[in-house]
Every structure is written in C-alpha cells, then in structure tokens.
Design an enzyme around this catalytic site. Structure first.
Site, mmCIF file in Angstrom:
data_model
loop_
_atom_site.group_PDB
_atom_site.id
_atom_site.type_symbol
_atom_site.label_atom_id
_atom_site.label_comp_id
_atom_site.label_asym_id
_atom_site.label_seq_id
_atom_site.Cartn_x
_atom_site.Cartn_y
_atom_site.Cartn_z
ATOM 1 N N ASP A 56 0.847 -1.188 0.000
ATOM 2 C CA ASP A 56 0.000 0.000 0.000
ATOM 3 C C ASP A 56 0.896 1.257 0.000
ATOM 4 O O ASP A 56 2.073 1.181 0.371
ATOM 5 C CB ASP A 56 -0.874 -0.068 1.255
ATOM 6 C CG ASP A 56 -1.730 1.147 1.465
ATOM 7 O OD1 ASP A 56 -2.231 1.706 0.475
ATOM 8 O OD2 ASP A 56 -1.896 1.545 2.647
ATOM 9 N N ASP A 60 -0.301 4.993 1.022
ATOM 10 C CA ASP A 60 -0.526 5.956 2.112
ATOM 11 C C ASP A 60 -0.467 5.262 3.474
ATOM 12 O O ASP A 60 -1.136 4.258 3.705
ATOM 13 C CB ASP A 60 -1.882 6.645 1.933
ATOM 14 C CG ASP A 60 -1.938 7.427 0.630
ATOM 15 O OD1 ASP A 60 -0.928 8.057 0.288
ATOM 16 O OD2 ASP A 60 -2.978 7.369 -0.043
ATOM 17 N N ASP A 82 -1.831 -0.449 6.000
ATOM 18 C CA ASP A 82 -2.046 0.100 7.344
ATOM 19 C C ASP A 82 -3.502 0.072 7.774
ATOM 20 O O ASP A 82 -3.807 0.260 8.939
ATOM 21 C CB ASP A 82 -1.529 1.550 7.406
ATOM 22 C CG ASP A 82 -2.265 2.454 6.450
ATOM 23 O OD1 ASP A 82 -2.435 2.068 5.268
ATOM 24 O OD2 ASP A 82 -2.695 3.541 6.871
#
Ligand SMILES: [Mg+2]
Length: 182
Positions: A6, A8, A137
């Site tokens: 990922d 961000d 996250d």
C-alpha cells in the site's frame, strides 16, 4: 512470492503530510498528532464540524505529491525486489481522482524511481488482486472477493486495536516476512 504494498500510511507518510498541511491551512485549529490517532480514516478523528476542513486538506492540489516518504520504505522495496519477490504497489485512489491519481504517479516516480511506475496498481478493491501478501495500514479491507493474500498490517497508532493480524514496519519486515525460514 508476490507482495502488494500500500502507499498511504506505508510508503508515503500521509499523517505527517496531513499534519503539516493542516497547520499551514488552519494554524488556529488544533491538529490531532499522528501518535494520538485512533481511527484508520483521518476524517473520523475530527468532530463533524471540522470534517469539511479535513476533506479540503487531502483533496487540495499538491497534497499527495508532497507527502514525505516513510523512512526505510524504498530500501525495503528494493531489498524485496533483490530477493526475487514480485513487488507491486497497490493503492486506492480517492473517488475524486483529479489530483490524487496523477500525483500518486508523480510521487512514485520521484520517491521510488521511474521503474516503479510499471508496478503501480490503482484499485478501489484490493481483494480482487491476487498475491501472497498485502502490506497495508488499514485494518479492515472489504471487497468482492475472498483475498488470496495474507493481510499484514503496517504498524500505525490507529491500527493497534486489531490483534488479529501480523504486523511489520520497515525496521522489522525481514523477521516478519521470512520468519518461517523461507
Ligand atoms: Mg494506507
């Protein structure tokens, strides 16, 4: 091994970028510091009357382009690549795509190098992408398929309530990903 990473909150430091942009735009309004974040989505961290402000920050032109890199991210990607892993970047763009999409490409080119542009997957549904591992996250990722990947959390203050998954950082990834001796 195919690994989806990922952007961000994993490679791009959304929290620091958000804090700095907030302090510039709204110097008189307190920002929720990254270490005190408890909700995976930043807009859920603020009271309803400030959610428009939050929206304005990360929809502004230049926001995604300016995000600082998470230390160690690029080195880890390159090390995984050197180990023979099929590493792909896997990110969900905002539906209001106008700045976000092109700026994500610009970010990858600047921070990781142009070779990584070819490895960038933009999708609103990560469950339909086949891989062995997804490093993300966000604790809850919903979609239309049962994922083939193991979701490993990139450790952040706002995902620590989730005890159901393994977690790593760019300091611990070797032990976590290769702890079975693979
Ligand atoms: Mg993320």
């Amino acid at each position: 091994m195919r690994i989806l990473v990922d952007m961000d909150g994993v490679l791009a430091d959304f929290e620091r970028g958000f804090e700095e942009a907030w302090q510039t735009a709204y110097p008189d309004l307190p920002v929720v510091p990254a270490a005190e974040r408890r909700h995976p989505l930043v807009q859920d961290e603020y009271p309803p009357e400030l959610r428009g402000h939050v929206h304005t920050i990360f929809h502004a032109p230049g926001f995604f382009r300016a995000l600082p890199p998470v230390p160690g991210g690029r080195a880890a990607l390159e090390a995984l690549w050197a180990l023979g892993c099929d590493v792909r970047l896997c990110t969900t763009p905002l539906l209001d795509y106008r700045h976000c999409v092109v700026e994500k490409y610009e970010w990858v080119e600047r921070e990781l190098g142009p070779a990584w542009l070819d490895r960038l997957i933009l999708t609103r549904d990560k469950t339909i992408i086949r891989a062995d591992v997804l490093i993300d996250d966000r604790p809850q990722l919903n979609g239309s398929d049962v994922p083939t990947w193991e979701h490993i959390l990139y450790d952040q203050p706002y995902n620590r309530a989730d005890r159901s998954k393994r977690r790593l950082t760019w300091q611990t990834w070797r032990e976590v990903l290769f702890s079975d001796g693979a």
